[in-house]
Design a protein around this motif. Sequence first.
Motif, PDB file in Angstrom:
ATOM      1  N   SER A 104      76.485 -40.637   6.042  1.00 17.56           N
ATOM      2  CA  SER A 104      75.412 -40.550   7.034  1.00 17.56           C
ATOM      3  C   SER A 104      75.790 -39.684   8.236  1.00 17.56           C
ATOM      4  N   SER A 105      77.037 -39.226   8.317  1.00 18.86           N
ATOM      5  CA  SER A 105      77.492 -38.444   9.469  1.00 18.86           C
ATOM      6  C   SER A 105      76.657 -37.170   9.638  1.00 18.86           C
ATOM      7  N   LYS A 106      76.178 -36.938  10.877  1.00 16.10           N
ATOM      8  CA  LYS A 106      75.397 -35.741  11.204  1.00 16.10           C
ATOM      9  C   LYS A 106      76.164 -34.783  12.103  1.00 16.10           C
ATOM     10  N   ILE A 107      77.080 -35.348  12.896  1.00 17.20           N
ATOM     11  CA  ILE A 107      77.840 -34.591  13.888  1.00 17.20           C
ATOM     12  C   ILE A 107      79.315 -34.719  13.540  1.00 17.20           C
ATOM     13  N   LEU A 108      80.037 -33.600  13.612  1.00 16.61           N
ATOM     14  CA  LEU A 108      81.488 -33.619  13.405  1.00 16.61           C
ATOM     15  C   LEU A 108      82.158 -33.161  14.688  1.00 16.61           C
ATOM     16  N   ILE A 109      83.037 -34.001  15.226  1.00 17.55           N
ATOM     17  CA  ILE A 109      83.846 -33.627  16.386  1.00 17.55           C
ATOM     18  C   ILE A 109      85.260 -33.362  15.887  1.00 17.55           C
ATOM     19  N   LEU A 110      85.749 -32.162  16.174  1.00 16.19           N
ATOM     20  CA  LEU A 110      87.078 -31.759  15.712  1.00 16.19           C
ATOM     21  C   LEU A 110      88.029 -31.578  16.882  1.00 16.19           C
ATOM     22  N   GLY A 111      89.169 -32.252  16.807  1.00 22.51           N
ATOM     23  CA  GLY A 111      90.263 -32.012  17.739  1.00 22.51           C
ATOM     24  C   GLY A 111      91.226 -31.016  17.111  1.00 22.51           C
ATOM     25  N   SER A 112      92.354 -30.817  17.749  1.00 21.81           N
ATOM     26  CA  SER A 112      93.368 -29.913  17.191  1.00 21.81           C
ATOM     27  C   SER A 112      94.267 -30.697  16.240  1.00 21.81           C
ATOM     28  N   VAL A 113      95.105 -31.566  16.786  1.00 20.65           N
ATOM     29  CA  VAL A 113      95.993 -32.435  16.011  1.00 20.65           C
ATOM     30  C   VAL A 113      96.347 -33.606  16.926  1.00 20.65           C
TER      31      VAL A 113
END
Length: 161
Positions: free
Chosen positions: A14-23
């Motif tokens: 169901s995920s619509k938004i992806l938040i990406l960090g570095s590590v």
Amino acid sequence: MSRISSLPPIVDNSSKILILGSVPGVKSLQMQQYYAHPQNNFWKLMFHLLDTEFSSDYHTRLQLLKKHRIALWDVIESCERKGSKDTDIKSEIDNDIQELINSHPNIKIIFCNGQKSYKNLLKVVGKNFIIPIVVLPSTSPLHTIKFEEKLEQWKIIKDYL
């Protein structure tokens, strides 16, 4: 210098938004939790944006993201780094972001938590990626703009909920 690895993605169909960090930083790796350092503003920002009373309980935090269909991951799968600074990252290997998007087609936008995740993501997927990519100020305590300024820029996420 030892090699560190990212945490598994927090994502579902169901995920619509992806938040990406570095590590993940040292504290996050020790606790095996995203954004575990108490001075990182990520969770404070999320609770503000989603109009929910703050909780330090990790399970509650993950449920909040799931409820609002927000996924979390890091661009870098593994790297060498002493400490927690993105500027100290060396010999990085990136996660397969394209595969994550392919296997979760409801994800419609990616928000990068800081410049390092954004720059690495562009190396992986290119500038003309199939879904929009927005870079936001890092929630790290090392990125020293005021919380209110970060919050103002992070509010764009609400447009995609």
